[in-house]
Design a protein around this motif. Structure first.
Motif, mmCIF file in Angstrom:
data_model
loop_
_atom_site.group_PDB
_atom_site.id
_atom_site.type_symbol
_atom_site.label_atom_id
_atom_site.label_comp_id
_atom_site.label_asym_id
_atom_site.label_seq_id
_atom_site.Cartn_x
_atom_site.Cartn_y
_atom_site.Cartn_z
ATOM 1 N N LEU A 1 0.830 -1.198 0.000
ATOM 2 C CA LEU A 1 0.000 0.000 0.000
ATOM 3 C C LEU A 1 0.866 1.251 0.000
ATOM 4 C CD1 LEU A 1 -2.756 1.434 0.296
ATOM 5 C CD2 LEU A 1 -2.577 1.047 2.774
ATOM 6 N N MET A 2 1.942 1.258 0.796
ATOM 7 C CA MET A 2 2.825 2.411 0.844
ATOM 8 C C MET A 2 3.524 2.627 -0.507
ATOM 9 S SD MET A 2 2.459 3.692 3.836
ATOM 10 C CE MET A 2 0.748 3.111 3.733
ATOM 11 N N VAL A 3 3.976 1.554 -1.124
ATOM 12 C CA VAL A 3 4.639 1.655 -2.429
ATOM 13 C C VAL A 3 3.674 2.250 -3.456
ATOM 14 C CG1 VAL A 3 5.565 0.303 -4.354
ATOM 15 C CG2 VAL A 3 6.338 -0.168 -2.027
ATOM 16 N N ILE A 4 2.438 1.783 -3.476
ATOM 17 C CA ILE A 4 1.461 2.287 -4.444
ATOM 18 C C ILE A 4 1.148 3.755 -4.172
ATOM 19 C CG2 ILE A 4 -0.870 2.023 -5.350
ATOM 20 C CD1 ILE A 4 1.160 -0.219 -6.078
ATOM 21 N N ARG A 5 0.976 4.117 -2.894
ATOM 22 C CA ARG A 5 0.718 5.529 -2.564
ATOM 23 C C ARG A 5 1.853 6.424 -3.082
ATOM 24 N NH1 ARG A 5 -3.497 6.315 0.893
ATOM 25 N NH2 ARG A 5 -3.924 4.783 2.550
ATOM 26 N N ARG B 1 7.854 3.476 11.253
ATOM 27 C CA ARG B 1 6.983 4.620 11.014
ATOM 28 C C ARG B 1 5.997 4.274 9.905
ATOM 29 N NH1 ARG B 1 11.794 8.811 11.046
ATOM 30 N NH2 ARG B 1 11.785 8.339 8.821
ATOM 31 N N ARG B 2 4.750 4.674 10.072
ATOM 32 C CA ARG B 2 3.752 4.395 9.035
ATOM 33 C C ARG B 2 4.077 5.112 7.728
ATOM 34 N NH1 ARG B 2 -2.115 5.227 12.015
ATOM 35 N NH2 ARG B 2 -1.601 4.214 14.009
ATOM 36 N N SER B 3 4.631 6.298 7.816
ATOM 37 C CA SER B 3 4.784 7.148 6.635
ATOM 38 C C SER B 3 5.783 6.604 5.631
ATOM 39 C CB SER B 3 5.202 8.555 7.050
ATOM 40 O OG SER B 3 6.430 8.516 7.770
ATOM 41 N N ASP B 4 6.897 6.026 6.110
ATOM 42 C CA ASP B 4 7.963 5.605 5.197
ATOM 43 C C ASP B 4 8.582 4.261 5.568
ATOM 44 O OD1 ASP B 4 9.386 6.293 7.466
ATOM 45 O OD2 ASP B 4 10.419 7.990 6.540
ATOM 46 N N PRO C 1 12.823 2.977 10.643
ATOM 47 C CA PRO C 1 12.791 2.814 12.102
ATOM 48 C C PRO C 1 12.394 4.110 12.792
ATOM 49 C CG PRO C 1 14.763 1.805 11.185
ATOM 50 C CD PRO C 1 14.125 2.573 10.067
ATOM 51 N N PRO C 2 11.634 4.024 13.879
ATOM 52 C CA PRO C 2 11.228 5.237 14.596
ATOM 53 C C PRO C 2 12.425 5.998 15.148
ATOM 54 C CG PRO C 2 9.938 3.338 15.291
ATOM 55 C CD PRO C 2 11.067 2.808 14.466
ATOM 56 N N GLN C 3 12.251 7.310 15.235
ATOM 57 C CA GLN C 3 13.240 8.187 15.834
ATOM 58 C C GLN C 3 12.610 8.879 17.040
ATOM 59 O OE1 GLN C 3 16.372 8.149 14.520
ATOM 60 N NE2 GLN C 3 15.578 6.649 13.040
ATOM 61 N N ALA D 1 3.123 6.860 19.371
ATOM 62 C CA ALA D 1 1.958 6.060 19.007
ATOM 63 C C ALA D 1 0.987 6.930 18.207
ATOM 64 C CB ALA D 1 1.288 5.515 20.267
ATOM 65 N N GLY D 2 0.368 6.312 17.216
ATOM 66 C CA GLY D 2 -0.448 7.058 16.272
ATOM 67 C C GLY D 2 0.261 7.283 14.960
ATOM 68 N N HIS D 3 1.590 7.050 14.960
ATOM 69 C CA HIS D 3 2.392 7.221 13.751
ATOM 70 C C HIS D 3 3.206 5.966 13.428
ATOM 71 C CE1 HIS D 3 1.717 11.347 15.265
ATOM 72 N NE2 HIS D 3 1.605 11.633 13.992
ATOM 73 N N LEU D 4 2.978 4.880 14.180
ATOM 74 C CA LEU D 4 3.809 3.686 14.044
ATOM 75 C C LEU D 4 2.967 2.485 13.627
ATOM 76 C CD1 LEU D 4 5.914 4.088 17.326
ATOM 77 C CD2 LEU D 4 6.463 4.948 15.030
ATOM 78 N N VAL D 5 3.662 1.442 13.185
ATOM 79 C CA VAL D 5 3.004 0.191 12.816
ATOM 80 C C VAL D 5 3.947 -0.961 13.150
ATOM 81 C CG1 VAL D 5 3.839 0.381 10.423
ATOM 82 C CG2 VAL D 5 1.884 -1.097 10.931
ATOM 83 N N ALA D 6 3.398 -2.038 13.694
ATOM 84 C CA ALA D 6 4.156 -3.270 13.925
ATOM 85 C C ALA D 6 3.870 -4.220 12.775
ATOM 86 C CB ALA D 6 3.753 -3.899 15.253
ATOM 87 N N LEU D 7 4.924 -4.676 12.125
ATOM 88 C CA LEU D 7 4.778 -5.545 10.957
ATOM 89 C C LEU D 7 5.541 -6.841 11.170
ATOM 90 C CD1 LEU D 7 5.898 -2.449 9.625
ATOM 91 C CD2 LEU D 7 4.328 -3.371 7.931
ATOM 92 N N GLY D 8 5.017 -7.923 10.602
ATOM 93 C CA GLY D 8 5.706 -9.194 10.738
ATOM 94 C C GLY D 8 5.476 -10.109 9.548
ATOM 95 N N ALA D 9 6.458 -10.956 9.305
ATOM 96 C CA ALA D 9 6.359 -12.016 8.302
ATOM 97 C C ALA D 9 7.067 -13.238 8.864
ATOM 98 C CB ALA D 9 7.001 -11.588 6.984
#
Length: 282
Positions: A155-159, A247-250, A253-255, A260-268
């Motif tokens: 989704l981020m790549v397409i945006r 970070r959700r935007s890009d 890693p968070p700085q 919270a409100g700007h982050l996402v936890a992702l896993g594979a």
């Protein structure tokens, strides 16, 4: 519902429409896909879905040939969901000649996470989506495309692609649809053995726990939290590729200052022979 196969047929079918709402899929549809159709319907004057298993986004060792193809069932589901036009190109329709011109996303976004473990994947995704966009939205002043948030990085790549090319398309992200027990719906869930399906919920549980801990942590603590989450999942018999907070935007890693409100936890991670992905916004 009208079914068309060539780009020329699709453009003819859409010639009197002004604002298509589009849902691209690879078929083998489940309730998550149909929820995208429901989201798309009020966003345009015609609802278009596509079914195309895109060879460009499969690595040589992946499951292109065995990917489930269930066209008759998919067509019936789309019609019942209120889809107006189904674009179902054959490979020769979408790629009548070798696709040597490709869309290469920014490596800073596309070469990490999924891109690290599936090199070239997002080039294949971006190329086919751009071609589908050109087929659906050619000559239109505006349109909308709906994607599921389960494939968060996609989704981020397409945006970013739509913004960089100034395409007149709104990209809408639909929340993850889950089974009653919380497992994210995915066509690849069909590959799970009964015992693996019983364990599959351990991935979203691990990500939820990581998201909860990360919401109260400082950026310097995240690496340790991520490592512990990976170790715990591996101890349960999984082969994790990553469990991480970004970070959700890009997806960097968070700085300090990222809250919270700007982050996402992702896993594979892989359980048995099946690789699953999931995420939770924080």
């Amino acid at each position: 519902m009208q079914i068309v196969h060539s780009i020329a047929e699709l453009r003819h079918a859409l010639r009197h429409t002004a604002r298509p709402a589009f849902v691209p899929t690879m078929g083998n549809l489940h309730a998550g896909h149909l929820a995208l159709i429901s989201e798309a319907k009020p966003l345009g004057d015609v609802t278009v879905a596509s079914i195309f298993v895109n060879r460009l986004q499969f690595l040589p060792h992946e499951d292109f040939d065995s990917y489930p193809r269930t066209f008759s069932e998919d067509s019936a589901k789309l019609e019942n969901a209120g889809c107006d036009v189904l674009f179902a190109p054959r490979e020769k329709d979408l790629y009548p000649e070798p696709q040597v011109f490709k869309v290469h996303p920014d490596p800073a976004l596309a070469d990490l996470l999924e891109g690290e473990f599936r090199p070239g994947f997002f080039t294949g995704v971006a190329t086919v989506v751009m071609k589908l966009f050109m087929a659906v939205f050619a000559g239109k002043s505006h349109g909308t495309a709906v994607f599921g948030k389960k494939d968060y990085q996609q989704l981020m790549v397409i945006r970013h692609m739509v913004r960089q090319f100034a395409l007149p398309i709104d990209i809408v992200g639909h929340q993850i649809e889950r089974a009653a027990d919380g497992l994210a719906l995915s066509s690849r869930n069909n590959y799970l053995s009964p015992s693996d399906r019983a364990q599959a919920l351990q991935l979203p549980q691990a990500l939820q726990a990581l998201a909860h801990e990360a919401g109260n942590a400082k950026p310097g603590q995240l690496l340790e939290l991520e490592a512990v989450a990976m170790q715990k999942l591996a101890a349960l018999g999984w082969q994790p590729d990553y469990l991480t907070v970004r970070r959700r935007s890009d997806l960097q890693p968070p700085q300090e200052g990222d809250t919270a409100g700007h982050l996402v936890a992702l896993g594979a991670a892989r359980i048995g022979t099946t690789r699953l992905i999931d995420n939770f916004e924080i």
